[in-house]
Design a protein around this motif. Structure first.
Motif, PDB file in Angstrom:
ATOM      1  N   SER A  13      39.809 -12.612 -22.729  1.00  0.00           N
ATOM      2  CA  SER A  13      38.685 -12.088 -21.934  1.00  0.00           C
ATOM      3  C   SER A  13      38.736 -12.603 -20.501  1.00  0.00           C
ATOM      4  O   SER A  13      38.480 -11.850 -19.558  1.00  0.00           O
ATOM      5  CB  SER A  13      37.351 -12.476 -22.571  1.00  0.00           C
ATOM      6  N   ALA A  16      41.505 -10.798 -18.706  1.00  0.00           N
ATOM      7  CA  ALA A  16      41.062  -9.427 -18.426  1.00  0.00           C
ATOM      8  C   ALA A  16      40.080  -9.413 -17.253  1.00  0.00           C
ATOM      9  O   ALA A  16      40.163  -8.534 -16.381  1.00  0.00           O
ATOM     10  CB  ALA A  16      40.428  -8.812 -19.670  1.00  0.00           C
ATOM     11  N   CYS A  17      39.185 -10.388 -17.202  1.00  0.00           N
ATOM     12  CA  CYS A  17      38.231 -10.476 -16.079  1.00  0.00           C
ATOM     13  C   CYS A  17      38.971 -10.690 -14.762  1.00  0.00           C
ATOM     14  O   CYS A  17      38.621 -10.079 -13.744  1.00  0.00           O
ATOM     15  CB  CYS A  17      37.229 -11.611 -16.311  1.00  0.00           C
ATOM     16  N   ILE A  20      40.548  -7.408 -13.764  1.00  0.00           N
ATOM     17  CA  ILE A  20      39.517  -6.485 -13.262  1.00  0.00           C
ATOM     18  C   ILE A  20      39.114  -6.886 -11.845  1.00  0.00           C
ATOM     19  O   ILE A  20      39.006  -6.031 -10.951  1.00  0.00           O
ATOM     20  CB  ILE A  20      38.305  -6.442 -14.208  1.00  0.00           C
ATOM     21  N   PHE A  23      41.811  -5.828  -9.496  1.00  0.00           N
ATOM     22  CA  PHE A  23      41.773  -4.386  -9.229  1.00  0.00           C
ATOM     23  C   PHE A  23      40.635  -4.027  -8.273  1.00  0.00           C
ATOM     24  O   PHE A  23      40.837  -3.264  -7.322  1.00  0.00           O
ATOM     25  CB  PHE A  23      41.645  -3.611 -10.542  1.00  0.00           C
ATOM     26  N   VAL A  24      39.456  -4.568  -8.509  1.00  0.00           N
ATOM     27  CA  VAL A  24      38.318  -4.283  -7.622  1.00  0.00           C
ATOM     28  C   VAL A  24      38.602  -4.807  -6.211  1.00  0.00           C
ATOM     29  O   VAL A  24      38.316  -4.127  -5.223  1.00  0.00           O
ATOM     30  CB  VAL A  24      37.005  -4.855  -8.191  1.00  0.00           C
ATOM     31  N   GLN A  94      31.136 -11.739 -19.190  1.00  0.00           N
ATOM     32  CA  GLN A  94      32.342 -11.243 -18.542  1.00  0.00           C
ATOM     33  C   GLN A  94      32.032 -10.555 -17.207  1.00  0.00           C
ATOM     34  O   GLN A  94      32.779 -10.704 -16.231  1.00  0.00           O
ATOM     35  CB  GLN A  94      33.099 -10.277 -19.461  1.00  0.00           C
ATOM     36  N   VAL A  98      33.626 -11.778 -13.648  1.00  0.00           N
ATOM     37  CA  VAL A  98      34.326 -10.897 -12.701  1.00  0.00           C
ATOM     38  C   VAL A  98      33.706 -11.050 -11.312  1.00  0.00           C
ATOM     39  O   VAL A  98      34.415 -11.197 -10.310  1.00  0.00           O
ATOM     40  CB  VAL A  98      34.287  -9.423 -13.161  1.00  0.00           C
ATOM     41  N   CYS A 149      45.795  -5.446  -3.797  1.00  0.00           N
ATOM     42  CA  CYS A 149      45.084  -6.379  -4.673  1.00  0.00           C
ATOM     43  C   CYS A 149      45.328  -7.800  -4.178  1.00  0.00           C
ATOM     44  O   CYS A 149      46.464  -8.171  -3.891  1.00  0.00           O
ATOM     45  CB  CYS A 149      45.557  -6.218  -6.114  1.00  0.00           C
TER      46      CYS A 149
END
Length: 189
Positions: A13, A16-17, A20, A23-24, A94, A98, A149
């Motif tokens: 997790s 993954a955060c 993310i 990407f943002v 999560q 992020v 990124c």
């Protein structure tokens, strides 16, 4: 449930955060570099556009800024977003992780311009969990259309290789947008 599965789940997790957030940060960085131009908004000019242009003209200058000057915009944007999420009843840890990571995306970006970041940061850069200087350096080369990124070394090769950013630009130009990135006014030469 075994402790190993719980720990593995949390680590997955967290990674993954981070991806993310990466990407943002890339979407925001791409939008800044590609679409913002001076004179569109006094507020944007003061807090984002002028700093972004200056950074592309003088990439190493980011190292001279104090912590607050480097991170204030990201901290403010993520704080507002966190408040909106909270008042909308979203309590997933999560989402807030992020946002916490995104609040530091300019700090990670600054370390990507540093020859001697803190030792723990150097280790994280070597394994790719934080963006390295060599990786980010390609963003500042013509045609200034890759490596948007800012958090890790992992997503940029995938997104650049797939033509993701150029595809977004092609879609946006269909609706009348004009790419500003490589013009002298935007810091491109």
């Amino acid at each position: 449930m075994s402790l190993f599965i719980v720990i593995t789940s949390y680590l997955g997790s967290i990674i993954a955060c981070l991806l993310i957030a990466d990407f943002v940060s890339g979407l925001m960085h791409w939008a800044e570099d590609t679409w913002l131009a001076p004179g569109q908004s006094k507020l944007l000019d003061r807090y984002i556009t002028s700093d972004n242009i200056d950074h592309h003209r003088h990439p190493g200058k980011i190292r001279a800024g104090a912590y607050w000057a480097t991170n204030r915009v990201c901290i403010a944007l993520t704080a507002v977003t966190a408040l909106v999420l909270f008042f909308c009843g979203i309590h997933a840890w999560q989402a807030y992780l992020v946002l916490a990571m995104l609040s530091q995306s300019n700090q990670v970006h600054m370390w990507g311009h540093s020859s001697q970041p803190p030792v723990p940061v150097q280790w994280l850069q070597r394994v790719g969990l934080l963006q390295s200087t060599a990786h980010h350096g390609l963003h500042h080369k013509r045609p200034y259309a890759s490596r948007f990124c800012t958090m890790t070394n992992y997503l940029n090769p995938i997104l650049d290789g797939a033509g993701f950013w150029r595809g977004l630009e092609a879609i946006a130009t269909l609706f009348g947008a004009t790419v500003q990135r490589a013009t002298p006014a935007r810091g491109g030469f």
